[in-house]
Each structure stands twice: as structure tokens, then as C-alpha cells.
Design a protein around this motif. Structure first.
Motif, mmCIF file in Angstrom:
data_model
loop_
_atom_site.group_PDB
_atom_site.id
_atom_site.type_symbol
_atom_site.label_atom_id
_atom_site.label_comp_id
_atom_site.label_asym_id
_atom_site.label_seq_id
_atom_site.Cartn_x
_atom_site.Cartn_y
_atom_site.Cartn_z
ATOM 1 N N GLU A 101 -41.719 -49.889 24.124
ATOM 2 C CA GLU A 101 -41.885 -49.169 25.395
ATOM 3 C C GLU A 101 -40.749 -49.414 26.385
ATOM 4 O OE1 GLU A 101 -44.685 -50.931 24.026
ATOM 5 O OE2 GLU A 101 -45.086 -48.965 23.121
ATOM 6 N N ASP A 102 -39.758 -50.176 26.003
ATOM 7 C CA ASP A 102 -38.660 -50.501 26.918
ATOM 8 C C ASP A 102 -37.977 -49.225 27.402
ATOM 9 O OD1 ASP A 102 -35.770 -51.186 27.665
ATOM 10 O OD2 ASP A 102 -36.655 -53.178 27.434
ATOM 11 N N GLU A 103 -37.864 -49.083 28.714
ATOM 12 C CA GLU A 103 -37.359 -47.840 29.308
ATOM 13 C C GLU A 103 -35.920 -47.513 28.924
ATOM 14 O OE1 GLU A 103 -36.437 -48.089 33.626
ATOM 15 O OE2 GLU A 103 -37.244 -50.147 33.486
ATOM 16 N N TYR A 104 -35.114 -48.526 28.685
ATOM 17 C CA TYR A 104 -33.703 -48.289 28.402
ATOM 18 C C TYR A 104 -33.467 -47.768 26.975
ATOM 19 C CZ TYR A 104 -32.618 -50.671 32.760
ATOM 20 O OH TYR A 104 -32.538 -51.020 34.085
ATOM 21 N N TRP A 105 -34.490 -47.801 26.150
ATOM 22 C CA TRP A 105 -34.330 -47.420 24.754
ATOM 23 C C TRP A 105 -34.993 -46.085 24.399
ATOM 24 C CZ3 TRP A 105 -31.471 -50.149 21.141
ATOM 25 C CH2 TRP A 105 -31.027 -51.415 21.552
ATOM 26 N N GLN A 106 -35.695 -45.482 25.348
ATOM 27 C CA GLN A 106 -36.506 -44.315 25.011
ATOM 28 C C GLN A 106 -35.679 -43.118 24.511
ATOM 29 O OE1 GLN A 106 -39.867 -44.642 24.717
ATOM 30 N NE2 GLN A 106 -39.200 -46.730 25.168
ATOM 31 N N ILE A 107 -34.549 -42.850 25.154
ATOM 32 C CA ILE A 107 -33.715 -41.708 24.724
ATOM 33 C C ILE A 107 -33.225 -41.935 23.293
ATOM 34 C CG2 ILE A 107 -31.542 -40.484 25.119
ATOM 35 C CD1 ILE A 107 -31.909 -40.965 28.100
ATOM 36 N N LEU A 108 -32.740 -43.136 23.036
ATOM 37 C CA LEU A 108 -32.233 -43.462 21.708
ATOM 38 C C LEU A 108 -33.362 -43.430 20.669
ATOM 39 C CD1 LEU A 108 -29.356 -44.238 20.785
ATOM 40 C CD2 LEU A 108 -30.071 -46.632 20.856
ATOM 41 N N LYS A 109 -34.520 -43.908 21.078
ATOM 42 C CA LYS A 109 -35.667 -43.979 20.171
ATOM 43 C C LYS A 109 -36.103 -42.587 19.715
ATOM 44 C CE LYS A 109 -40.550 -45.320 20.333
ATOM 45 N NZ LYS A 109 -41.602 -45.898 21.214
ATOM 46 N N TYR A 110 -36.118 -41.638 20.632
ATOM 47 C CA TYR A 110 -36.556 -40.283 20.281
ATOM 48 C C TYR A 110 -35.444 -39.441 19.669
ATOM 49 C CZ TYR A 110 -40.982 -41.258 22.514
ATOM 50 O OH TYR A 110 -42.202 -41.822 22.825
ATOM 51 N N LYS A 111 -34.209 -39.822 19.936
ATOM 52 C CA LYS A 111 -33.091 -39.110 19.330
ATOM 53 C C LYS A 111 -32.980 -39.459 17.844
ATOM 54 C CE LYS A 111 -28.115 -38.257 19.907
ATOM 55 N NZ LYS A 111 -26.907 -38.531 20.745
ATOM 56 N N TYR A 112 -33.299 -40.721 17.523
ATOM 57 C CA TYR A 112 -33.208 -41.185 16.133
ATOM 58 C C TYR A 112 -34.569 -41.759 15.721
ATOM 59 C CZ TYR A 112 -28.217 -40.998 17.250
ATOM 60 O OH TYR A 112 -26.971 -40.598 17.660
ATOM 61 N N THR A 113 -35.543 -40.897 15.605
ATOM 62 C CA THR A 113 -36.925 -41.321 15.351
ATOM 63 C C THR A 113 -37.070 -42.222 14.143
ATOM 64 O OG1 THR A 113 -37.658 -39.203 16.268
ATOM 65 C CG2 THR A 113 -39.286 -40.497 15.069
ATOM 66 N N SER A 114 -36.380 -41.897 13.081
ATOM 67 C CA SER A 114 -36.528 -42.662 11.837
ATOM 68 C C SER A 114 -35.412 -43.675 11.609
ATOM 69 C CB SER A 114 -36.582 -41.695 10.643
ATOM 70 O OG SER A 114 -35.374 -40.955 10.549
ATOM 71 N N LEU A 158 -24.510 -44.658 15.310
ATOM 72 C CA LEU A 158 -25.412 -43.805 14.534
ATOM 73 C C LEU A 158 -24.864 -42.389 14.395
ATOM 74 C CD1 LEU A 158 -28.879 -44.977 15.909
ATOM 75 C CD2 LEU A 158 -27.699 -45.709 13.837
ATOM 76 N N LEU A 159 -24.103 -41.950 15.393
ATOM 77 C CA LEU A 159 -23.461 -40.638 15.302
ATOM 78 C C LEU A 159 -22.338 -40.638 14.271
ATOM 79 C CD1 LEU A 159 -23.175 -39.458 19.029
ATOM 80 C CD2 LEU A 159 -24.437 -38.308 17.197
ATOM 81 N N ALA A 160 -21.698 -41.795 14.126
ATOM 82 C CA ALA A 160 -20.543 -41.891 13.232
ATOM 83 C C ALA A 160 -20.943 -41.758 11.770
ATOM 84 C CB ALA A 160 -19.808 -43.208 13.457
ATOM 85 N N GLU A 161 -22.079 -42.351 11.398
ATOM 86 C CA GLU A 161 -22.526 -42.310 10.005
ATOM 87 C C GLU A 161 -24.041 -42.143 9.959
ATOM 88 O OE1 GLU A 161 -21.047 -45.367 7.477
ATOM 89 O OE2 GLU A 161 -19.083 -45.439 8.453
ATOM 90 N N ASP A 162 -24.511 -41.194 9.160
ATOM 91 C CA ASP A 162 -25.939 -40.900 9.161
ATOM 92 C C ASP A 162 -26.762 -41.749 8.198
ATOM 93 O OD1 ASP A 162 -25.177 -39.867 6.746
ATOM 94 O OD2 ASP A 162 -25.509 -37.764 7.278
ATOM 95 N N ASP A 163 -26.130 -42.725 7.523
ATOM 96 C CA ASP A 163 -26.885 -43.598 6.630
ATOM 97 C C ASP A 163 -27.076 -44.990 7.221
ATOM 98 O OD1 ASP A 163 -24.249 -44.343 6.463
ATOM 99 O OD2 ASP A 163 -24.280 -44.732 4.301
ATOM 100 N N ILE A 164 -26.901 -45.094 8.547
ATOM 101 C CA ILE A 164 -27.070 -46.374 9.239
ATOM 102 C C ILE A 164 -28.417 -46.385 9.971
ATOM 103 C CG2 ILE A 164 -26.180 -47.906 11.032
ATOM 104 C CD1 ILE A 164 -23.407 -46.750 10.509
ATOM 105 N N GLU A 165 -29.145 -47.505 9.859
ATOM 106 C CA GLU A 165 -30.359 -47.707 10.638
ATOM 107 C C GLU A 165 -30.178 -48.938 11.518
ATOM 108 O OE1 GLU A 165 -34.118 -47.624 8.693
ATOM 109 O OE2 GLU A 165 -33.523 -46.031 7.285
ATOM 110 N N TYR A 166 -30.892 -48.954 12.645
ATOM 111 C CA TYR A 166 -30.754 -50.063 13.589
ATOM 112 C C TYR A 166 -32.120 -50.679 13.890
ATOM 113 C CZ TYR A 166 -30.021 -52.810 17.735
ATOM 114 O OH TYR A 166 -30.002 -53.865 18.620
ATOM 115 N N TYR A 167 -32.179 -52.009 13.893
ATOM 116 C CA TYR A 167 -33.399 -52.758 14.184
ATOM 117 C C TYR A 167 -33.144 -53.716 15.346
ATOM 118 C CZ TYR A 167 -35.247 -51.166 9.685
ATOM 119 O OH TYR A 167 -35.691 -50.392 8.638
ATOM 120 N N ALA A 168 -34.017 -53.709 16.336
ATOM 121 C CA ALA A 168 -33.906 -54.615 17.486
ATOM 122 C C ALA A 168 -35.134 -55.515 17.531
ATOM 123 C CB ALA A 168 -33.773 -53.831 18.782
ATOM 124 N N ILE A 169 -34.935 -56.798 17.269
ATOM 125 C CA ILE A 169 -36.010 -57.788 17.353
ATOM 126 C C ILE A 169 -36.030 -58.343 18.773
ATOM 127 C CG2 ILE A 169 -36.866 -59.999 16.482
ATOM 128 C CD1 ILE A 169 -35.304 -59.418 13.889
#
Length: 230
Positions: free
Chosen positions: A68-81, A52-63
Motif C-alpha cells: 500500500e506504500d503511496e510511492y509505489w502505486q504507479i509502478l505497481k499498476y504499470k507492471y502488475t505482474s 523494467l522498460l529496458a528489458e521485458d524479462d526483468i522482475e523486481y521484488y522489494a522486501i
């Protein structure tokens, strides 16, 4: 000896893939949360951050990953949208998201072989990390044991034209059909009795010796130490 039979999946007749122009680049993964839990220097979350740092037109989806998963919170708030944790979805809904994605990225440190094959069967380019417990002969061409190589391939595939990605989708579909189609599975199973299995086991031309067994055992032990891996 069942490893010679592959994983059977449902494949319909040769699909007609729709090539649609996407304004944004979407990466999707599908696995239970614990398969993304980091061990040592293998952090899936750090890998997504790098992309996501490399290109700003990329979005990520995790099914399969809870918001609320603890391991994803930093990433979730860093890239809110740009980071979307979707939790467990019904099959039809999950398939729609995967089919609309630009690229499928398999989970690690613990891969999800069934989800990887399912994504490839839907006509999506799919890449994976090759670990001691995720190393399928059928998918070796699109698996990488080095994270830098995997990163470079992710960026390369995302930068391809729709037609070029379409070609990869066709190739991967044909590859998994050869190994994992129901009819191929039946043939493989029927031939199991004629296969001589020796110790150490031979995969292609590489022998699994004591050093590889140690790496395999250490890898599983690191997963077990998290106390969240069953």
C-alpha cells in the motif's frame, strides 16, 4: 571513530555457491519503506521503471515495502505482474528470495548497508548508489555516484552468464569478509586506540572539507523534510 570498525556480520566458512540457470531475471532490494522515499531527482521508483522498460524479462521484488506504500502505486499498476511489494518478511523467507535473485540492488536515496552486506554474504551480486551517507570503503567497487553508471552496470550484470555472476558473488563475499567478518571486526575494534583521527576526517586519499559537509547536511535535510524520515 567506530566508522573504522565496519559493520559486523555473520559469515560462515567459505560457502559453496550453487549456480542455477534462471529463465527470468530477478532484482531484489530489502529495506524499510522510508529508505526508498524520493528526494529531488533521486527517485528509486523512476530508476526501477527505467530498468523494467529496458528489458521485458526483468522482475523486481522489494522486501520491507508495503503493497500500500503511496510511492509505489504507479509502478505497481504499470507492471502488475513484474513488481512485487512483499512487506516485512521473516529472515528465513527473505533469505530464500534473495538467494534466488539474479541481482541485489541497494535502496536509495537512503541506503541500507546492513541489508546490502547481508545480500552479498548470501552469494548474490549486489550494487548500490553511492550517496553522501552510503559510501563504504569496503564496497566502493560496486557503488556508483552517477545513476546512469549504476543503470548501465545493472543491465550489464543482468546480461552476464551464470558463471560470470558467480565470479562477482565470490569476489564480493571475499571483500566483505575482509572488512565485516566478526573476527575482522574484533581486530578493527582492538586497533581503534592506535588510529589517529584528525579534523577534517580523511577517507582514503580524499579529505572531507566544508563543501562535502554541506552536501552531507543538505542530503539529510532533504530526507528530514519528508516528515516521514526518523
Amino acid at each position: 571513530r567506530i566508522i573504522f570498525g565496519g559493520i559486523p556480520i555473520e559469515l560462515e566458512s567459505y560457502p559453496s555457491f550453487e549456480i542455477c540457470k534462471k529463465n527470468k531475471k530477478y532484482i531484489v532490494s530489502m529495506a524499510t519503506s522510508y529508505k526508498f522515499y524520493p528526494i529531488k531527482d533521486l527517485s528509486f521508483q523512476n530508476f526501477i521503471d527505467r530498468i523494467l522498460l529496458a528489458e521485458d524479462d526483468i522482475e523486481y521484488y522489494a522486501i520491507g515495502v508495503s503493497p500500500e506504500d503511496e510511492y509505489w502505486q504507479i509502478l505497481k499498476y504499470k507492471y502488475t505482474s513484474r513488481v512485487h511489494l512483499l512487506g516485512v518478511l521473516e529472515k528465513i523467507e527473505a533469505h530464500e528470495i534473495i538467494k534466488n535473485a539474479t541481482l541485489y540492488l541497494d535502496s536509495f536515496p537512503l541506503g541500507s548497508a546492513t541489508s546490502l552486506l547481508e545480500a552479498a554474504s548470501l552469494g548474490i551480486p549486489a550494487l548500490s548508489y553511492k550517496s553522501p551517507i552510503q559510501n563504504m570503503d569496503s564496497y566502493s567497487k560496486y557503488s556508483y555516484s552517477n545513476l546512469d553508471e549504476l543503470f548501465d552496470e545493472v543491465i550489464r550484470v543482468l546480461s552476464l552468464s551464470d558463471i560470470e555472476r558467480h565470479k562477482i558473488s565470490i569476489e564480493t563475499w571475499e571483500l566483505i569478509k575482509k572488512w565485516h567478518d566478526i573476527e575482522s571486526f574484533k581486530v578493527n575494534i582492538s586497533n581503534l586506540d592506535s588510529i589517529d583521527v584528525h579534523s577534517p576526517i580523511k577517507l582514503e586519499e580524499e579529505i572531507i572539507e566544508d563543501d562535502y559537509k554541506r552536501v552531507y547536511t543538505d542530503f539529510l535535510y532533504d530526507l528530514l523534510r519528508q516528515k516521514k524520515f526518523i
